[in-house]
Design a protein around this motif. Structure first.
Motif, PDB file in Angstrom:
ATOM      1  N   ASP A  34      13.301 -57.466  30.570  1.00  0.00           N
ATOM      2  CA  ASP A  34      12.165 -57.310  29.668  1.00  0.00           C
ATOM      3  C   ASP A  34      10.938 -58.080  30.153  1.00  0.00           C
ATOM      4  N   LEU A  35      11.124 -59.106  30.965  1.00  0.00           N
ATOM      5  CA  LEU A  35       9.979 -59.831  31.531  1.00  0.00           C
ATOM      6  C   LEU A  35       9.165 -58.941  32.465  1.00  0.00           C
ATOM      7  N   GLY A  36       9.824 -58.010  33.162  1.00  0.00           N
ATOM      8  CA  GLY A  36       9.129 -57.171  34.136  1.00  0.00           C
ATOM      9  C   GLY A  36       8.878 -55.741  33.717  1.00  0.00           C
ATOM     10  N   PHE A  37       9.533 -55.300  32.635  1.00  0.00           N
ATOM     11  CA  PHE A  37       9.422 -53.902  32.220  1.00  0.00           C
ATOM     12  C   PHE A  37       9.387 -53.805  30.699  1.00  0.00           C
ATOM     13  N   ASP A  38       8.738 -52.761  30.198  1.00  0.00           N
ATOM     14  CA  ASP A  38       8.755 -52.473  28.763  1.00  0.00           C
ATOM     15  C   ASP A  38      10.034 -51.699  28.472  1.00  0.00           C
ATOM     16  N   VAL A  71      21.902 -55.157  41.828  1.00  0.00           N
ATOM     17  CA  VAL A  71      22.402 -53.799  41.575  1.00  0.00           C
ATOM     18  C   VAL A  71      21.241 -52.894  41.159  1.00  0.00           C
ATOM     19  N   ALA A  72      20.345 -53.413  40.342  1.00  0.00           N
ATOM     20  CA  ALA A  72      19.178 -52.629  39.914  1.00  0.00           C
ATOM     21  C   ALA A  72      18.307 -52.260  41.109  1.00  0.00           C
ATOM     22  N   VAL A  73      18.063 -53.205  41.998  1.00  0.00           N
ATOM     23  CA  VAL A  73      17.247 -52.934  43.179  1.00  0.00           C
ATOM     24  C   VAL A  73      17.951 -51.923  44.084  1.00  0.00           C
ATOM     25  N   GLU A  74      19.247 -52.129  44.317  1.00  0.00           N
ATOM     26  CA  GLU A  74      20.010 -51.237  45.191  1.00  0.00           C
ATOM     27  C   GLU A  74      19.981 -49.795  44.710  1.00  0.00           C
ATOM     28  N   HIS A  75      20.052 -49.591  43.396  1.00  0.00           N
ATOM     29  CA  HIS A  75      20.107 -48.242  42.839  1.00  0.00           C
ATOM     30  C   HIS A  75      18.773 -47.774  42.253  1.00  0.00           C
ATOM     31  N   LEU A  77      17.041 -48.825  39.688  1.00  0.00           N
ATOM     32  CA  LEU A  77      17.148 -48.658  38.243  1.00  0.00           C
ATOM     33  C   LEU A  77      16.532 -49.835  37.503  1.00  0.00           C
ATOM     34  N   VAL A  78      16.181 -49.590  36.256  1.00  0.00           N
ATOM     35  CA  VAL A  78      15.775 -50.642  35.322  1.00  0.00           C
ATOM     36  C   VAL A  78      16.794 -50.607  34.194  1.00  0.00           C
ATOM     37  N   PRO A 100      15.859 -44.686  36.048  1.00  0.00           N
ATOM     38  CA  PRO A 100      15.207 -44.926  37.333  1.00  0.00           C
ATOM     39  C   PRO A 100      13.892 -45.681  37.141  1.00  0.00           C
ATOM     40  N   ARG A 101      13.596 -46.552  38.071  1.00  0.00           N
ATOM     41  CA  ARG A 101      12.418 -47.415  38.009  1.00  0.00           C
ATOM     42  C   ARG A 101      11.131 -46.628  37.771  1.00  0.00           C
TER      43      ARG A 101
END
Length: 144
Positions: A34-38, A71-75, A77-78, A100-101
């Protein structure tokens, strides 16, 4: 909101509280993303398993958060939904789900990791709590 901000800036500090230790791990994951995404409109469409190791609860929590991030970076995803299935001496096992991001609204900063060692969570009369600090970087705008 599963956490509240203690200090903002390049190294935001947050306090996460929960009734159970399982819930504390889940809420800490939500707070980090939540710090980096809504996360308000992020549905848990894509799920990934997450496993972390550590000798203490603080080390387990720190590795859990780092594994969620990796894992989020690898795939690409957020994550917005977190489940801890097993939490025992030496390891934690669970999953995280999200989108997906490219389908998620980004905040002005991105989380690049945990700042320092994670303190041991406190088991108080109202449940568990822990203070966490994160390294963040300003999100660069795309050109063109």
């Amino acid at each position: 909101m599963p956490y509240y901000l203690l200090a903002d800036g390049d190294r935001p500090e947050i306090r996460v509280s929960a009734t159970t230790l399982f819930e504390l791990f889940e809420r800490a994951g939500h707070a980090m993303f939540d710090l980096g995404f809504d996360l308000t409109s992020v549905t848990p469409r894509h799920s990934r398993p997450v496993v972390a190791v550590g000798d203490t609860v603080g080390e387990l929590l720190g590795d859990w958060l780092e594994q969620l991030r990796l894992v989020a970076v690898e795939h690409n995803l957020v994550f917005s939904y977190f489940v801890v299935d097993r939490l025992e001496e030496g390891g934690v096992q669970g999953s995280a789900a999200g989108l997906p991001r490219g389908e998620v609204i980004r905040r002005a900063r991105s989380v690049s990791g945990i700042a320092g060692r994670v303190r041991e969570p406190i088991d108080g009369p109202a449940g568990w709590s822990v203070d966490l600090a994160f390294h963040t970087e300003p999100r660069l705008r795309g050109v063109g």
